[in-house]
Write a protein that holds these residues in place. Structure first.
Motif, mmCIF file in Angstrom:
data_model
loop_
_atom_site.group_PDB
_atom_site.id
_atom_site.type_symbol
_atom_site.label_atom_id
_atom_site.label_comp_id
_atom_site.label_asym_id
_atom_site.label_seq_id
_atom_site.Cartn_x
_atom_site.Cartn_y
_atom_site.Cartn_z
ATOM 1 N N GLY A 48 19.621 -35.480 20.222
ATOM 2 C CA GLY A 48 18.825 -34.278 20.498
ATOM 3 C C GLY A 48 18.252 -34.309 21.901
ATOM 4 O O GLY A 48 17.957 -35.389 22.437
ATOM 5 N N VAL A 49 18.067 -33.141 22.500
ATOM 6 C CA VAL A 49 17.567 -33.093 23.886
ATOM 7 C C VAL A 49 16.373 -32.143 24.068
ATOM 8 O O VAL A 49 16.131 -31.647 25.161
ATOM 9 C CB VAL A 49 18.693 -32.721 24.890
ATOM 10 N N TYR A 79 15.730 -24.588 25.104
ATOM 11 C CA TYR A 79 15.336 -25.857 25.743
ATOM 12 C C TYR A 79 15.484 -25.780 27.269
ATOM 13 O O TYR A 79 14.976 -26.642 27.986
ATOM 14 C CB TYR A 79 16.155 -27.048 25.228
ATOM 15 N N HIS A 135 18.193 -19.857 15.950
ATOM 16 C CA HIS A 135 17.145 -20.880 16.076
ATOM 17 C C HIS A 135 15.993 -20.713 15.071
ATOM 18 O O HIS A 135 15.471 -21.681 14.545
ATOM 19 C CB HIS A 135 16.604 -20.871 17.515
ATOM 20 N N ASN A 164 15.678 -23.582 10.680
ATOM 21 C CA ASN A 164 14.329 -23.209 10.212
ATOM 22 C C ASN A 164 14.351 -22.129 9.138
ATOM 23 O O ASN A 164 13.391 -21.357 9.025
ATOM 24 C CB ASN A 164 13.470 -22.759 11.400
ATOM 25 N N GLN A 185 19.496 -26.299 9.997
ATOM 26 C CA GLN A 185 18.817 -27.381 10.722
ATOM 27 C C GLN A 185 17.314 -27.190 10.564
ATOM 28 O O GLN A 185 16.769 -26.191 11.033
ATOM 29 C CB GLN A 185 19.207 -27.358 12.216
ATOM 30 N N PRO A 213 13.769 -36.151 13.198
ATOM 31 C CA PRO A 213 13.912 -37.163 12.138
ATOM 32 C C PRO A 213 12.980 -38.359 12.315
ATOM 33 O O PRO A 213 12.773 -39.124 11.380
ATOM 34 C CB PRO A 213 15.385 -37.593 12.262
ATOM 35 N N GLN A 216 8.986 -36.594 15.803
ATOM 36 C CA GLN A 216 8.696 -36.063 17.146
ATOM 37 C C GLN A 216 7.558 -36.813 17.828
ATOM 38 O O GLN A 216 6.860 -36.271 18.678
ATOM 39 C CB GLN A 216 8.349 -34.560 17.050
ATOM 40 N N ARG A 263 16.613 -47.362 23.107
ATOM 41 C CA ARG A 263 16.377 -46.573 21.886
ATOM 42 C C ARG A 263 17.569 -45.678 21.555
ATOM 43 O O ARG A 263 17.875 -45.440 20.390
ATOM 44 C CB ARG A 263 15.122 -45.720 22.042
ATOM 45 N N GLU A 266 19.771 -47.975 19.840
ATOM 46 C CA GLU A 266 19.179 -48.361 18.550
ATOM 47 C C GLU A 266 19.374 -47.255 17.501
ATOM 48 O O GLU A 266 19.753 -47.527 16.364
ATOM 49 C CB GLU A 266 17.681 -48.597 18.809
ATOM 50 N N ASN A 267 19.175 -46.020 17.900
ATOM 51 C CA ASN A 267 19.170 -44.911 16.938
ATOM 52 C C ASN A 267 20.545 -44.596 16.358
ATOM 53 O O ASN A 267 20.650 -43.905 15.354
ATOM 54 C CB ASN A 267 18.567 -43.659 17.580
HETATM 55 P P1 NAD Z 1 12.400 -36.878 17.145
HETATM 56 O O1 NAD Z 1 11.924 -37.005 15.749
HETATM 57 O O2 NAD Z 1 13.799 -37.171 17.470
HETATM 58 O O3 NAD Z 1 11.416 -37.761 17.977
HETATM 59 C C1 NAD Z 1 11.639 -38.068 19.305
HETATM 60 C C2 NAD Z 1 10.566 -39.042 19.741
HETATM 61 O O4 NAD Z 1 10.582 -40.199 18.888
HETATM 62 C C3 NAD Z 1 10.816 -39.590 21.138
HETATM 63 O O5 NAD Z 1 10.284 -38.716 22.112
HETATM 64 C C4 NAD Z 1 10.118 -40.924 21.080
HETATM 65 O O6 NAD Z 1 8.746 -40.744 21.300
HETATM 66 C C5 NAD Z 1 10.334 -41.352 19.634
HETATM 67 N N1 NAD Z 1 11.484 -42.275 19.454
HETATM 68 C C6 NAD Z 1 12.808 -42.040 19.660
HETATM 69 N N2 NAD Z 1 13.543 -43.114 19.323
HETATM 70 C C7 NAD Z 1 12.666 -44.059 18.909
HETATM 71 C C8 NAD Z 1 12.807 -45.389 18.420
HETATM 72 N N3 NAD Z 1 13.993 -45.947 18.291
HETATM 73 N N4 NAD Z 1 11.682 -46.048 18.071
HETATM 74 C C9 NAD Z 1 10.462 -45.488 18.177
HETATM 75 N N5 NAD Z 1 10.258 -44.229 18.615
HETATM 76 C C10 NAD Z 1 11.358 -43.524 18.981
HETATM 77 O O7 NAD Z 1 11.953 -35.411 17.643
HETATM 78 P P2 NAD Z 1 12.666 -34.178 18.314
HETATM 79 O O8 NAD Z 1 13.187 -34.525 19.642
HETATM 80 O O9 NAD Z 1 11.714 -33.051 18.225
HETATM 81 O O10 NAD Z 1 13.880 -33.872 17.319
HETATM 82 C C11 NAD Z 1 15.188 -34.293 17.551
HETATM 83 C C12 NAD Z 1 16.046 -33.164 18.024
HETATM 84 O O11 NAD Z 1 16.063 -32.104 17.064
HETATM 85 C C13 NAD Z 1 15.543 -32.463 19.287
HETATM 86 O O12 NAD Z 1 15.720 -33.223 20.441
HETATM 87 C C14 NAD Z 1 16.288 -31.168 19.219
HETATM 88 O O13 NAD Z 1 17.625 -31.347 19.645
HETATM 89 C C15 NAD Z 1 16.208 -30.857 17.731
HETATM 90 N N6 NAD Z 1 15.070 -29.974 17.367
HETATM 91 C C16 NAD Z 1 15.343 -28.755 16.814
HETATM 92 C C17 NAD Z 1 14.314 -27.894 16.472
HETATM 93 C C18 NAD Z 1 14.638 -26.562 15.854
HETATM 94 O O14 NAD Z 1 13.745 -25.725 15.754
HETATM 95 N N7 NAD Z 1 15.854 -26.342 15.436
HETATM 96 C C19 NAD Z 1 12.979 -28.273 16.659
HETATM 97 C C20 NAD Z 1 12.714 -29.532 17.203
HETATM 98 C C21 NAD Z 1 13.770 -30.375 17.527
#
Ligand code: NAD
Length: 308
Positions: A48-49, A79, A135, A164, A185, A213, A216, A263, A266-267
């Motif tokens: 995700g970005v 984004y 979205h 959503n 999603q 996941p 955030q 990370r 790792e992920n």
């Molecule tokens: P995320 O749950 O992926 O959390 C990201 C944050 O988790 C990072 O900024 C960091 O602080 C932490 N993190 C990442 N890897 C880690 C690790 N290995 N150990 C500990 N902490 C770690 O949150 P996100 O970015 O909001 O969600 C993922 C993706 O989902 C987004 O980048 C985007 O592409 C998508 N998204 C979609 C919507 C939607 O409305 N459809 C909304 C939000 C996000």
């Protein structure tokens, strides 16, 4: 019933060197796939970005992700970084056909869905998109869906879906349109597991894709949950890997975001261990059933969205 996903037979990289074949195991990242309702195969872990404001950082993280083995990239018109995602892809030199690129049409563009998708193609420097999502369920999403259906039939998009959407909105959209969404999603993590959503999605053969996941960064307590820490010690994995593995084992596609190389690696390294049924149930019991980010049924969230 949770969806089944398949394991690709690419566990080993084979190098030929003077007739000697060396097999190198790519530790923990043997990607698994979900088959969507139109037969398309999609990696179950993606990148995700959202909120990578620095353009160079975005480009570099996409490059790093592809290098680490990610093939699914999730971006969105909203984004504002499709161009950088496109540059990161170009930088990687990867064959387009290997990638699964997802973008989303922002609700403010629903009246101009075709132009928006064509613009995303240009930004991402590709001639087709693997998946485009609506979205949010705000505004004229029926009109937008009908335009996505046309783009899908024209072959510019390989699969279309939503984001959503509450189960009632999903069933309504399916009931009055030709093409069924391939995916919903939605925010999904340990504290917001969305089992009710998943059951409805399963019933209509719509795949479940988890955004945020890892919460955030807003619910870091989940990394310190006693059960999560215990499992991370048992499997020699990090709490983040346990949280991602739990969703994947439930048949949920995850798209964690990080800008840090370690990370990012790792992920995706979550395919070399399996939680037991008891452990899955223990984690299920930690659900707070509370969305923190994507709560479109809350009127104040809709009001707030209008200011974006
Ligand atoms: P995320 O749950 O992926 O959390 C990201 C944050 O988790 C990072 O900024 C960091 O602080 C932490 N993190 C990442 N890897 C880690 C690790 N290995 N150990 C500990 N902490 C770690 O949150 P996100 O970015 O909001 O969600 C993922 C993706 O989902 C987004 O980048 C985007 O592409 C998508 N998204 C979609 C919507 C939607 O409305 N459809 C909304 C939000 C996000």
């Amino acid at each position: 019933m949770r969806k089944k996903h398949s394991r690709m037979q690419n566990q080993y990289c084979t190098f030929s060197y003077f007739y000697l074949k060396i097999k190198v195991r790519k530790e923990g990242n043997t990607m698994e796939y979900q088959t969507l309702n139109n037969g398309l195969k999609m990696p179950i872990v993606g990148f995700g970005v959202f909120r990578v404001p620095d353009k160079k950082e975005c480009e570099e993280s996409v490059y790093q992700a592809i290098k680490a083995g990610y093939r699914l990239i999730d971006t969105a018109e909203a984004y504002g970084n499709e161009k950088e995602v496109g540059k990161g892809i170009q930088l990687s030199g990867i064959d387009r056909k290997e990638l699964f690129i997802v973008t989303k049409v922002n609700f403010k563009s629903y009246e101009n869905t075709r132009e928006t998708v064509l613009n995303s193609l240009k930004n991402l420097q590709v001639d087709y998109l693997d998946m485009v999502l609506l979205h949010w369920p705000f505004g004229n999403y029926y009109q937008a869906w009908k335009e996505l259906e046309k783009l899908y039939e024209e072959g510019l998009i390989k699969a279309i879906g939503v984001s959503n959407f509450e189960p009632d909105q999903l069933v309504d959209l399916i009931s009055f349109n030709k093409v069924k969404p391939a995916i919903n999603q939605i925010e999904t993590h340990l504290y917001c597991q969305r089992h009710k959503h998943h059951e409805w999605e399963d019933k209509y053969d719509v795949a479940h894709m988890a955004y945020a996941p890892l919460g955030q960064g807003k619910a870091n307590e989940m990394f310190q949950e006693e059960k999560v820490v215990e499992l991370s010690q048992k499997y020699h994995k990090t709490p983040a890997q346990i949280l991602l593995r739990y969703n994947v084992q439930n048949g949920v596609i995850v798209i964690p975001k990080s800008i840090h190389e370690d990370r990012i690696q790792e992920n995706i390294n979550i395919f070399d261990f399996k939680l037991t049924e008891q452990e899955m149930n223990d984690l299920k019991a930690l659900d707070h059933q509370q969305a923190m980010i994507g709560n479109p049924e809350d009127p104040s969230m809709v009001e707030m969205a209008m200011t974006w």
